[in-house]
Design a protein around this motif. Structure first.
Motif, PDB file in Angstrom:
ATOM      1  N   GLY A  27       0.783  -1.220   0.000  1.00  0.00           N
ATOM      2  CA  GLY A  27       0.000   0.000   0.000  1.00  0.00           C
ATOM      3  C   GLY A  27       0.819   1.276   0.000  1.00  0.00           C
ATOM      4  N   ARG A  28       0.102   2.380   0.226  1.00  0.00           N
ATOM      5  CA  ARG A  28       0.681   3.711   0.189  1.00  0.00           C
ATOM      6  C   ARG A  28       0.502   4.379   1.546  1.00  0.00           C
ATOM      7  NH1 ARG A  28       1.168   4.702  -5.397  1.00  0.00           N
ATOM      8  NH2 ARG A  28       0.035   3.139  -6.607  1.00  0.00           N
ATOM      9  N   LEU A  29       1.319   5.351   1.844  1.00  0.00           N
ATOM     10  CA  LEU A  29       1.200   6.055   3.115  1.00  0.00           C
ATOM     11  C   LEU A  29      -0.199   6.643   3.275  1.00  0.00           C
ATOM     12  CD1 LEU A  29       2.597   7.052   5.698  1.00  0.00           C
ATOM     13  CD2 LEU A  29       3.295   9.092   4.431  1.00  0.00           C
ATOM     14  N   VAL A  30      -0.701   7.255   2.216  1.00  0.00           N
ATOM     15  CA  VAL A  30      -2.073   7.753   2.201  1.00  0.00           C
ATOM     16  C   VAL A  30      -2.894   6.799   1.334  1.00  0.00           C
ATOM     17  CG1 VAL A  30      -3.593   9.672   1.589  1.00  0.00           C
ATOM     18  CG2 VAL A  30      -1.277  10.126   2.447  1.00  0.00           C
ATOM     19  N   ALA A  31      -3.894   6.160   1.925  1.00  0.00           N
ATOM     20  CA  ALA A  31      -4.679   5.167   1.196  1.00  0.00           C
ATOM     21  C   ALA A  31      -5.401   5.800   0.011  1.00  0.00           C
ATOM     22  CB  ALA A  31      -5.689   4.511   2.132  1.00  0.00           C
ATOM     23  N   GLU A  32      -5.391   5.078  -1.119  1.00  0.00           N
ATOM     24  CA  GLU A  32      -6.082   5.523  -2.321  1.00  0.00           C
ATOM     25  C   GLU A  32      -6.873   4.358  -2.912  1.00  0.00           C
ATOM     26  OE1 GLU A  32      -3.854   7.855  -5.261  1.00  0.00           O
ATOM     27  OE2 GLU A  32      -2.116   7.677  -3.944  1.00  0.00           O
ATOM     28  N   PRO A  33      -7.993   4.652  -3.586  1.00  0.00           N
ATOM     29  CA  PRO A  33      -8.714   3.584  -4.269  1.00  0.00           C
ATOM     30  C   PRO A  33      -7.845   2.964  -5.357  1.00  0.00           C
ATOM     31  CG  PRO A  33     -10.029   5.603  -4.153  1.00  0.00           C
ATOM     32  CD  PRO A  33      -8.651   5.963  -3.732  1.00  0.00           C
ATOM     33  N   ALA A  34      -7.989   1.666  -5.570  1.00  0.00           N
ATOM     34  CA  ALA A  34      -7.244   0.992  -6.629  1.00  0.00           C
ATOM     35  C   ALA A  34      -7.716   1.486  -7.994  1.00  0.00           C
ATOM     36  CB  ALA A  34      -7.433  -0.514  -6.521  1.00  0.00           C
ATOM     37  N   SER A  35      -6.821   1.445  -8.966  1.00  0.00           N
ATOM     38  CA  SER A  35      -7.178   1.810 -10.333  1.00  0.00           C
ATOM     39  C   SER A  35      -7.789   0.601 -11.039  1.00  0.00           C
ATOM     40  CB  SER A  35      -5.943   2.271 -11.097  1.00  0.00           C
ATOM     41  OG  SER A  35      -6.207   2.350 -12.480  1.00  0.00           O
ATOM     42  N   PRO A  36      -8.846   0.796 -11.823  1.00  0.00           N
ATOM     43  CA  PRO A  36      -9.424  -0.326 -12.561  1.00  0.00           C
ATOM     44  C   PRO A  36      -8.629  -0.699 -13.803  1.00  0.00           C
ATOM     45  CG  PRO A  36     -10.637   1.666 -13.073  1.00  0.00           C
ATOM     46  CD  PRO A  36      -9.639   2.029 -11.993  1.00  0.00           C
ATOM     47  N   THR A  37      -7.664   0.141 -14.204  1.00  0.00           N
ATOM     48  CA  THR A  37      -6.953  -0.078 -15.464  1.00  0.00           C
ATOM     49  C   THR A  37      -5.453  -0.277 -15.321  1.00  0.00           C
ATOM     50  OG1 THR A  37      -6.680   2.309 -15.770  1.00  0.00           O
ATOM     51  CG2 THR A  37      -8.641   1.293 -16.737  1.00  0.00           C
ATOM     52  N   ARG A  38      -4.893   0.047 -14.165  1.00  0.00           N
ATOM     53  CA  ARG A  38      -3.438  -0.052 -13.997  1.00  0.00           C
ATOM     54  C   ARG A  38      -3.110  -0.696 -12.660  1.00  0.00           C
ATOM     55  NH1 ARG A  38      -1.419   5.849 -14.092  1.00  0.00           N
ATOM     56  NH2 ARG A  38      -3.417   6.136 -13.036  1.00  0.00           N
ATOM     57  N   SER A  39      -2.018  -1.444 -12.636  1.00  0.00           N
ATOM     58  CA  SER A  39      -1.539  -2.002 -11.374  1.00  0.00           C
ATOM     59  C   SER A  39      -0.929  -0.898 -10.529  1.00  0.00           C
ATOM     60  CB  SER A  39      -0.499  -3.099 -11.634  1.00  0.00           C
ATOM     61  OG  SER A  39       0.760  -2.522 -11.959  1.00  0.00           O
ATOM     62  N   GLU A  40      -0.675  -1.187  -9.263  1.00  0.00           N
ATOM     63  CA  GLU A  40      -0.068  -0.185  -8.375  1.00  0.00           C
ATOM     64  C   GLU A  40       1.301   0.244  -8.887  1.00  0.00           C
ATOM     65  OE1 GLU A  40      -1.762   1.288  -6.001  1.00  0.00           O
ATOM     66  OE2 GLU A  40      -3.430  -0.016  -6.547  1.00  0.00           O
ATOM     67  N   PHE A  41       2.064  -0.685  -9.432  1.00  0.00           N
ATOM     68  CA  PHE A  41       3.411  -0.344  -9.895  1.00  0.00           C
ATOM     69  C   PHE A  41       3.368   0.424 -11.214  1.00  0.00           C
ATOM     70  CE2 PHE A  41       4.624  -4.540  -7.653  1.00  0.00           C
ATOM     71  CZ  PHE A  41       4.485  -3.934  -6.416  1.00  0.00           C
ATOM     72  N   GLN A  42       2.374   0.157 -12.041  1.00  0.00           N
ATOM     73  CA  GLN A  42       2.196   0.979 -13.243  1.00  0.00           C
ATOM     74  C   GLN A  42       1.866   2.422 -12.859  1.00  0.00           C
ATOM     75  OE1 GLN A  42      -0.810  -1.641 -15.036  1.00  0.00           O
ATOM     76  NE2 GLN A  42       0.426  -1.674 -16.885  1.00  0.00           N
ATOM     77  N   ARG A  43       1.019   2.586 -11.876  1.00  0.00           N
ATOM     78  CA  ARG A  43       0.663   3.938 -11.426  1.00  0.00           C
ATOM     79  C   ARG A  43       1.896   4.664 -10.898  1.00  0.00           C
ATOM     80  NH1 ARG A  43      -4.241   3.420  -7.335  1.00  0.00           N
ATOM     81  NH2 ARG A  43      -4.559   5.622  -7.785  1.00  0.00           N
ATOM     82  N   ASP A  44       2.732   3.958 -10.142  1.00  0.00           N
ATOM     83  CA  ASP A  44       3.966   4.569  -9.640  1.00  0.00           C
ATOM     84  C   ASP A  44       4.852   5.023 -10.783  1.00  0.00           C
ATOM     85  OD1 ASP A  44       3.167   4.042  -7.061  1.00  0.00           O
ATOM     86  OD2 ASP A  44       4.633   2.471  -6.673  1.00  0.00           O
ATOM     87  N   ARG A  45       5.050   4.139 -11.744  1.00  0.00           N
ATOM     88  CA  ARG A  45       5.899   4.463 -12.895  1.00  0.00           C
ATOM     89  C   ARG A  45       5.380   5.690 -13.615  1.00  0.00           C
ATOM     90  NH1 ARG A  45       5.249   1.105 -17.297  1.00  0.00           N
ATOM     91  NH2 ARG A  45       3.118   1.877 -17.089  1.00  0.00           N
ATOM     92  N   ASP A  46       4.072   5.748 -13.820  1.00  0.00           N
ATOM     93  CA  ASP A  46       3.483   6.882 -14.535  1.00  0.00           C
ATOM     94  C   ASP A  46       3.635   8.178 -13.741  1.00  0.00           C
ATOM     95  OD1 ASP A  46       2.809   4.976 -16.362  1.00  0.00           O
ATOM     96  OD2 ASP A  46       0.674   4.925 -15.855  1.00  0.00           O
ATOM     97  N   ARG A  47       3.441   8.124 -12.428  1.00  0.00           N
ATOM     98  CA  ARG A  47       3.599   9.326 -11.600  1.00  0.00           C
ATOM     99  C   ARG A  47       5.035   9.836 -11.648  1.00  0.00           C
ATOM    100  NH1 ARG A  47      -0.128   8.248  -6.133  1.00  0.00           N
ATOM    101  NH2 ARG A  47      -2.067   7.870  -7.284  1.00  0.00           N
TER     102      ARG A  47
END
Length: 401
Positions: A27-47
């Motif tokens: 998880g993340r320090l601040v909880a966020e809803p999961a993305s329906p289209t990207r994995s958590e690591f994809q979201r990190d890479r994009d950010r």
């Protein structure tokens, strides 16, 4: 239309048991809803890619200052090359490629202007105020200094990406080891990154990809600059062997193509060596999860003894003939003076850092805290911005060429 990418089975069969699982992130320090289209690591890479810090890498030096030529590598081009090698290693070992790529893309965020010269100068200037460490600064950038999102400072990256960022070179808490930099211990109090354990295999391949990339590409840039010649490379057994192979196969090949053929073979041999070693370690340890990799007690993705020796020879060669070359040392001295001058100017007059710093009471802070504010500002500068700031504040700015 509602959907869940996990229902497609995307990537789930490709990852091995020892790979990090993006669907089971800590998880993340601040909880966020999961993305329906990207994995958590994809979201990190994009950010990471969309940050100001990533764009600034374009104008931060790898070895040579940027305006010496457009064909030399910058922190940005180096980072992209590291990410490509990290993904190749991750794919071969059935790891999560997005996590490996994300760690590779963020690994140089904390570097100062003027490469290691700027880092050394800033470390000296901060000696009585907590020092300076580029990994710790990278963590500050992605957890504090990037201010883009409405609900949190930083990027709110996943535990696995942050762990890979701070521990890609191994555990930070080891007996007889160096003290952990304060920015890392401070963050770790609220988000435990297991500083005493090794990192995931994804972070390990990102770390070794960094070594492969700069060993190869610093030689390439050195050849472009004329500070290194092909004849000088004969003292390196690995490079000498590769030169012989290329010349035997292509006896009339012009020099630019010859150099490229040598460099690509060097990368291939180093990558394949790491894959072989990592596969052997996996077979010996038989990790059933990413956590078993973390607690294996040793790095699993590394060079064989033969390539450890080759890596050591290359690093020694580069320090002798490139990093410590008189022309480079002269530029380093000029860059050091720019960093020192700017630090002194900002400490004496914090408002010189710009409008954002005029009304926040920095001048009233204790000297240590003021120095840390100046550190963050100065470390974030590009080479070009630092030179321009120096010209604005001083009558004479050293030539970096």
């Amino acid at each position: 239309m509602e959907f869940d990418i996990k229902q497609l089975g995307f990537g789930t069969d490709a990852r091995a048991p020892w790979a990090a699982d993006p669907w089971s992130s800590r998880g993340r320090l601040v909880a966020e809803p999961a993305s329906p289209t990207r994995s958590e690591f994809q979201r990190d890479r994009d950010r990471i890619i969309h940050t100001t810090a990533f764009r600034r890498l374009k104008h931060k030096t790898q070895v040579f200052v940027a305006h010496e030529g457009d064909h030399y590598r910058t922190r940005l081009t180096h980072t992209i090359e590291v990410a490509q090698i990290a993904r190749a290693l991750a794919r071969a070992l059935k790891l999560d490629e997005d996590l490996a790529e994300g760690v590779a893309l963020v690994h140089d965020f904390g570097h100062t202007p003027f490469g290691h010269t700027g880092e050394d100068a800033l470390a000296d200037l901060m000696a009585d105020a907590g020092g300076f460490d580029h990994n710790a600064q990278s963590l500050r950038i992605v957890t504090k200094l990037e201010q883009r999102y409405a609900e949190f400072d930083g990027l709110n990256l996943s535990w696995e990406t942050l762990e890979g960022l701070v521990k890609h070179n191994g555990p930070l808490i080891v007996e007889g080891g160096k003290p952990v930099p304060e920015p890392i211990t401070h963050y770790n109090r609220c988000h435990d990154l297991w500083l005493e354990s090794h990192s995931s295999l994804e972070a390990q391949v990102a770390a070794i990809a960094d070594d492969i990339a700069y060993n190869t590409h610093d030689i390439d840039d050195g050849l472009r600059s004329g500070l290194i010649t092909l004849d000088m490379l004969e003292e390196l057994p690995l490079i000498s062997r590769l030169m012989s192979q290329v010349r035997q196969r292509y006896p009339k090949l012009e020099e630019p193509r010859l150099i490229h053929e040598i460099m690509r073979r060097q990368i291939t041999e180093m990558v394949e060596d790491v894959i072989g070693v990592a596969q052997a370690n996996i077979l010996a340890i038989k990790p059933a999860s990413a956590d078993e990799v973390r607690h294996a007690g040793r790095t699993m993705a590394h060079f064989s003894d033969e390539f450890v020796a080759a890596d050591r020879h290359i690093k020694t060669f580069l320090y002798t003939h490139l990093y410590r070359h008189p022309d480079v040392m002269r530029v380093r001295a000029a860059a050091t003076r720019i960093v020192q001058d700017l630090f002194a100017a900002f400490m004496a007059e914090p408002s010189a850092m710009g409008e954002k710093h005029r009304h926040v009471g920095i001048e009233d802070l204790p000297e240590t805290m003021r120095a840390r504010k100046v550190r963050d500002y100065l470390a974030g500068m590009t080479d070009t911005y630092a030179i321009a700031a120096h010209r604005r504040l001083f009558d004479h700015t050293p030539e970096l060429r």
